[in-house]
Design a protein around this motif. Structure first.
Motif, short mmCIF file in Angstrom:
data_model
loop_
_atom_site.label_atom_id
_atom_site.label_comp_id
_atom_site.label_asym_id
_atom_site.label_seq_id
_atom_site.Cartn_x
_atom_site.Cartn_y
_atom_site.Cartn_z
N HIS A 158 0.66 -6.62 9.50
CA HIS A 158 0.93 -5.19 9.72
C HIS A 158 2.41 -4.89 9.44
O HIS A 158 3.28 -5.59 9.94
CB HIS A 158 0.60 -4.84 11.18
CG HIS A 158 0.54 -3.37 11.44
ND1 HIS A 158 -0.48 -2.57 10.99
CD2 HIS A 158 1.41 -2.56 12.10
CE1 HIS A 158 -0.25 -1.33 11.37
NE2 HIS A 158 0.87 -1.29 12.04
N PRO A 159 2.72 -3.87 8.65
CA PRO A 159 1.80 -3.07 7.83
C PRO A 159 1.21 -3.91 6.70
O PRO A 159 1.65 -5.05 6.48
CB PRO A 159 2.69 -1.94 7.31
CG PRO A 159 4.06 -2.53 7.26
CD PRO A 159 4.14 -3.46 8.45
N GLN A 160 0.24 -3.36 5.98
CA GLN A 160 -0.46 -4.13 4.96
C GLN A 160 0.25 -4.00 3.61
O GLN A 160 0.46 -2.90 3.11
CB GLN A 160 -1.91 -3.65 4.83
CG GLN A 160 -2.77 -3.95 6.04
CD GLN A 160 -2.59 -2.93 7.17
OE1 GLN A 160 -2.81 -1.74 6.97
NE2 GLN A 160 -2.17 -3.38 8.34
N THR A 161 0.62 -5.15 3.05
CA THR A 161 1.18 -5.20 1.70
C THR A 161 0.07 -5.57 0.72
O THR A 161 -0.97 -6.12 1.11
CB THR A 161 2.31 -6.23 1.59
OG1 THR A 161 1.74 -7.55 1.71
CG2 THR A 161 3.37 -6.02 2.67
N ASN A 213 -0.84 0.15 -3.17
CA ASN A 213 -1.19 0.97 -2.01
C ASN A 213 -0.70 2.40 -2.21
O ASN A 213 0.47 2.61 -2.55
CB ASN A 213 -0.51 0.45 -0.74
CG ASN A 213 -1.03 -0.88 -0.25
OD1 ASN A 213 -2.17 -1.26 -0.56
ND2 ASN A 213 -0.24 -1.59 0.53
N ILE A 214 -1.58 3.36 -1.99
CA ILE A 214 -1.17 4.77 -1.94
C ILE A 214 -1.67 5.34 -0.61
O ILE A 214 -2.86 5.38 -0.35
CB ILE A 214 -1.75 5.59 -3.12
CG1 ILE A 214 -1.27 5.04 -4.46
CG2 ILE A 214 -1.36 7.06 -2.97
CD1 ILE A 214 0.20 5.25 -4.77
N PRO A 217 -0.12 1.51 5.54
CA PRO A 217 0.24 0.95 4.24
C PRO A 217 1.73 0.63 4.14
O PRO A 217 2.58 1.38 4.63
CB PRO A 217 -0.11 2.08 3.27
CG PRO A 217 0.11 3.33 4.07
CD PRO A 217 -0.28 2.98 5.48
N ASP A 218 2.03 -0.48 3.50
CA ASP A 218 3.37 -0.73 3.01
C ASP A 218 3.42 -0.11 1.61
O ASP A 218 2.68 -0.54 0.71
CB ASP A 218 3.64 -2.24 2.96
CG ASP A 218 5.05 -2.57 2.50
OD1 ASP A 218 5.51 -1.97 1.50
OD2 ASP A 218 5.70 -3.43 3.13
N LYS A 276 6.82 3.27 -4.12
CA LYS A 276 8.15 3.89 -4.18
C LYS A 276 8.95 3.35 -5.37
O LYS A 276 9.55 4.12 -6.14
CB LYS A 276 8.92 3.62 -2.89
CG LYS A 276 8.49 4.46 -1.70
CD LYS A 276 9.37 4.12 -0.50
CE LYS A 276 9.07 5.00 0.69
NZ LYS A 276 9.90 4.65 1.87
N SER A 277 8.97 2.03 -5.53
CA SER A 277 9.83 1.42 -6.55
C SER A 277 9.25 1.55 -7.96
O SER A 277 9.98 1.79 -8.92
CB SER A 277 10.08 -0.05 -6.22
OG SER A 277 8.87 -0.78 -6.19
#
Length: 327
Positions: A129-132, A239-240, A280-281, A286-287
């Motif tokens: 947690h959080p999930q990557t 992840n979104i 979510p991670d 983002k990157s």
């Protein structure tokens, strides 16, 4: 310049219909496809007069034929709520397996890029947690939720196999809890269930002690993330979702405050394999995509509540549709 063509499966569903809107708006020629088992034509009927949209009533688990070229395929055909996939478990598995296989075969034949809609449910009841995206998950393949979880895990596997073996241009989005207009009030998920109960003057039902968490992403933000991922060069899962986490008990209280309802919160036993945490991670999004959610939960809930309030009264008591021809 020639108009690019995109096929969107599950086009009459919650997310599929919003994707149709976005791609028509962006100037694409959109071919929507849906067998209408859980989708509803009213979600896309406003597009029927558009010269840039056509609809095929078709089940993707059967051979897919599309005339002419295709630039992109977005595979969003699948039951996505517990009330659906617990009633139609075989169809849920088939659309994840055979449906994805057919879509990948079509992408290979047309030289199209394909994006498949996976889910945070591939993480199961997570131990991280959080999930990557690197987390492999904690899934019970023979539990009641396994038909959905494993359908999506298989979808990811066959998509990567087509990418590595056949060189198909693929993208995988892992979607976390999403909400907004066009959700079905009776689909069994927390947000429409809470709002529907409040509108009917019923007590809100929280399962377990309400300490389990979810992270809710407004649909416009999700569609933006999917659009950016499709046009990116990244082929592994992304992840979104919105990383702002809230317990279901606190979320129920937010809905009560929003609706001004005087009903109470009642508690029932937690369903089997219900995830205790979901967040979510979104570091990769983002990157790689320059994406993060913009609509906060207060604003998103307000927009969603206004949509549900505008529905005809019979929608508030409408039961889930009966499913037929689901061998």
């Amino acid at each position: 310049m020639e108009q690019k063509r995109v096929l969107i499966t599950g086009a009459a569903g919650f997310l599929g219909s919003h994707l149709c809107d976005r791609f028509v708006k962006e100037g694409y020629y959109v071919i929507g496809m849906d067998n209408l088992i859980t989708g509803d034509l009213k979600n896309i009927e406003h597009l029927f007069s558009s010269p840039s949209f056509e609809f095929y009533h078709h089940d993707v688990t059967k051979f897919i034929h599309i005339s002419g070229g295709l630039d992109y395929i977005l595979h969003f055909a699948s039951p996505a709520s517990p009330i659906d996939y617990l009633k139609i478990p075989i169809q849920t598995l088939k659309v994840g397996a055979m449906g994805t296989h057919n879509c990948l075969g079509l992408a290979k034949a047309k030289g199209a890029r394909i994006l498949v809609a996976s889910t945070s449910e591939v993480y199961g009841d997570p131990l991280v947690h959080p999930q990557t995206e690197e987390y492999w998950g904690n899934v019970n393949p023979v539990g009641p939720r396994g038909v959905y979880d494993e359908a999506k895990r298989y979808m990811e596997s066959i998509t990567m196999a087509y990418h590595t073996f056949h060189g198909v241009d693929t993208r995988i989005v892992r979607i976390f809890n999403t909400y907004g207009p066009r959700m079905r009030l009776n689909d069994g998920r927390a947000l429409p269930a809470f709002i529907g109960q409040a509108l009917r003057g019923e007590d809100l039902t929280v399962f377990g002690d309400g300490s389990q968490t979810r992270s809710f992403c407004y649909v416009d933000d999700l569609i933006e993330g999917i659009y950016r991922l499709l046009l990116s060069d990244y082929t592994k899962p992304v992840n979104i979702g919105n990383p702002v986490e809230i317990s279901l008990k606190d979320f129920a209280e937010e809905v009560l405050a929003l609706t001004g309802s005087s009903v109470k919160i009642t508690y029932k036993p937690l369903p089997v394999d219900d995830p205790k945490q979901r967040q979510p991670d979104i570091t990769k999004a983002k990157s790689l995509l320059g994406w993060e959610p913009k609509v906060d939960r207060k604003e998103g809930l307000k927009r969603t509540y206004e949509y549900f309030k505008s529905l005809p009264k019979e929608e508030l008591t409408k039961q889930p549709k009966e499913f037929v021809s689901l061998k």
